[in-house]
Design a protein around this motif. Structure first.
Motif, PDB file in Angstrom:
ATOM      1  N   SER A 190      39.838  39.833  38.735  1.00 37.08           N
ATOM      2  CA  SER A 190      38.938  39.541  39.851  1.00 37.08           C
ATOM      3  C   SER A 190      37.519  39.947  39.473  1.00 37.08           C
ATOM      4  O   SER A 190      37.294  41.007  38.870  1.00 37.08           O
ATOM      5  CB  SER A 190      39.374  40.297  41.102  1.00 37.08           C
ATOM      6  OG  SER A 190      38.433  40.098  42.145  1.00 37.08           O
ATOM      7  N   ARG A 244      39.815  47.878  42.038  1.00 32.05           N
ATOM      8  CA  ARG A 244      39.563  46.618  41.331  1.00 32.05           C
ATOM      9  C   ARG A 244      40.877  45.862  41.153  1.00 32.05           C
ATOM     10  O   ARG A 244      41.873  46.425  40.676  1.00 32.05           O
ATOM     11  CB  ARG A 244      38.918  46.882  39.965  1.00 32.05           C
ATOM     12  CG  ARG A 244      37.555  47.542  40.055  1.00 32.05           C
ATOM     13  CD  ARG A 244      37.008  47.840  38.672  1.00 32.05           C
ATOM     14  NE  ARG A 244      35.721  48.500  38.746  1.00 32.05           N
ATOM     15  CZ  ARG A 244      34.552  47.879  38.762  1.00 32.05           C
ATOM     16  NH1 ARG A 244      34.507  46.560  38.721  1.00 32.05           N
ATOM     17  NH2 ARG A 244      33.428  48.565  38.829  1.00 32.05           N
ATOM     18  N   GLN A 245      40.862  44.611  41.581  1.00 37.12           N
ATOM     19  CA  GLN A 245      42.042  43.767  41.425  1.00 37.12           C
ATOM     20  C   GLN A 245      42.049  43.146  40.029  1.00 37.12           C
ATOM     21  O   GLN A 245      40.996  42.789  39.483  1.00 37.12           O
ATOM     22  CB  GLN A 245      42.045  42.670  42.492  1.00 37.12           C
ATOM     23  CG  GLN A 245      42.058  43.198  43.921  1.00 37.12           C
ATOM     24  CD  GLN A 245      43.320  43.967  44.227  1.00 37.12           C
ATOM     25  OE1 GLN A 245      44.373  43.695  43.638  1.00 37.12           O
ATOM     26  NE2 GLN A 245      43.223  44.919  45.154  1.00 37.12           N
ATOM     27  N   TRP A 262      35.183  40.291  41.801  1.00 34.68           N
ATOM     28  CA  TRP A 262      34.611  40.918  42.990  1.00 34.68           C
ATOM     29  C   TRP A 262      34.994  42.387  43.065  1.00 34.68           C
ATOM     30  O   TRP A 262      36.165  42.735  42.873  1.00 34.68           O
ATOM     31  CB  TRP A 262      35.094  40.197  44.249  1.00 34.68           C
ATOM     32  CG  TRP A 262      34.416  40.674  45.507  1.00 34.68           C
ATOM     33  CD1 TRP A 262      34.871  41.601  46.384  1.00 34.68           C
ATOM     34  CD2 TRP A 262      33.151  40.274  46.004  1.00 34.68           C
ATOM     35  NE1 TRP A 262      33.988  41.807  47.407  1.00 34.68           N
ATOM     36  CE2 TRP A 262      32.903  40.989  47.192  1.00 34.68           C
ATOM     37  CE3 TRP A 262      32.183  39.364  45.544  1.00 34.68           C
ATOM     38  CZ2 TRP A 262      31.763  40.827  47.937  1.00 34.68           C
ATOM     39  CZ3 TRP A 262      31.029  39.218  46.306  1.00 34.68           C
ATOM     40  CH2 TRP A 262      30.829  39.932  47.485  1.00 34.68           C
TER      41      TRP A 262
END
Length: 251
Positions: free
Chosen positions: A69, A65-66, A71
């Motif tokens: 973000s 996971r960024q 997404w």
């Protein structure tokens, strides 16, 4: 005392032929005047013929996971939809087979051959040919052969299939790479005739459309069977004795 083992073996074989189909005959007699019975709804994983699918899988995907973000890696959409995605979910398989094949082959082969050989001079030994062979032999024309061969072959294939069906299937497995195994069975009884449709295989989640349907040609290792049982199906098959006769009769 002389024994006849061949006669005993033949008698056992003759007795085993009608006994082999006795169970089937009893079931058919019990269903006289009744509609073909439908199979109960059961877990397909409990079927004796069910086999879990094992295929080569890629390395597991890490959930990275960024920061800041929305997404997530491996996600297909921002919002969850109603498409099948886990064990027990249902989706519709659309079967529309419209195949047609025509093949014509023709082969023709001709071959002619001619050979001749003579022995006019061989250190004077050619004069001794008259002593070995009949009179009037010609040393210059000892061997003369002709050969001819001809081959002709033709082949024709003309096939046409048209099937249009829809069946609901259940997800029975989710493989490590995200692909899913489906299994579906549908039975329809009209009067005294029962029609059964079975479909199974491996699908990708990406191939399921937005109305939770998938085409049959997107199913890997697809197994599609369409048949039935009942009065009409029984008439279309040869009698049990005729089938046994066709198997063992060598001519």
């Amino acid at each position: 005392m002389t024994r006849h083992p061949n006669k005993a073996a033949m008698l056992a074989l003759l007795l085993s032929v009608p006994l082999a189909g006795c169970g089937n005959m009893i079931d058919r007699v019990a269903e006289i005047g009744k509609e073909p019975s439908m199979d109960p709804i059961e877990n397909p994983m409990h079927d004796d013929n069910y086999q879990p699918v094992s295929l080569p899988m890629p390395a597991p995907m890490q959930d990275i996971r960024q920061p800041a973000s929305l997404w997530r890696q491996g996600s297909r959409a921002f919002f969850k939809d109603q498409r099948a995605g886990k064990v027990g979910d249902i989706l519709t398989v659309v079967i529309e087979i419209q195949d047609q094949a025509t093949l014509n082959n023709g082969t023709t082969q001709d071959r002619d051959g001619s050979n001749s050989a003579g022995l006019d001079n061989l250190l004077g030994y050619e004069t001794m040919l008259a002593d070995i062979f009949p009179d009037g032999i010609d040393a210059g024309n000892l061997v003369n052969s002709d050969s001819a061969s001809s081959t002709s072959g033709t082949g024709t294939v003309n096939r046409s299939e048209a099937i249009r069906l829809r069946v609901a299937a259940v997800i029975t497995q989710v493989l490590p790479n995200g692909n899913m195994v489906l299994q579906g069975t549908q039975q329809v009884r009209v009067n005294y005739e029962l029609r059964a449709l079975t479909v199974g295989g491996v699908i990708r989640p990406e191939d399921i459309n937005n109305v939770n349907e998938i085409d049959y040609d997107k199913i890997a290792e697809a197994r599609i069977a369409y048949g039935g049982k009942g009065t009409l199906s029984d008439v279309q098959q040869p009698r049990f004795g005729q089938q046994v006769y066709d198997i063992f009769f060598p001519f």
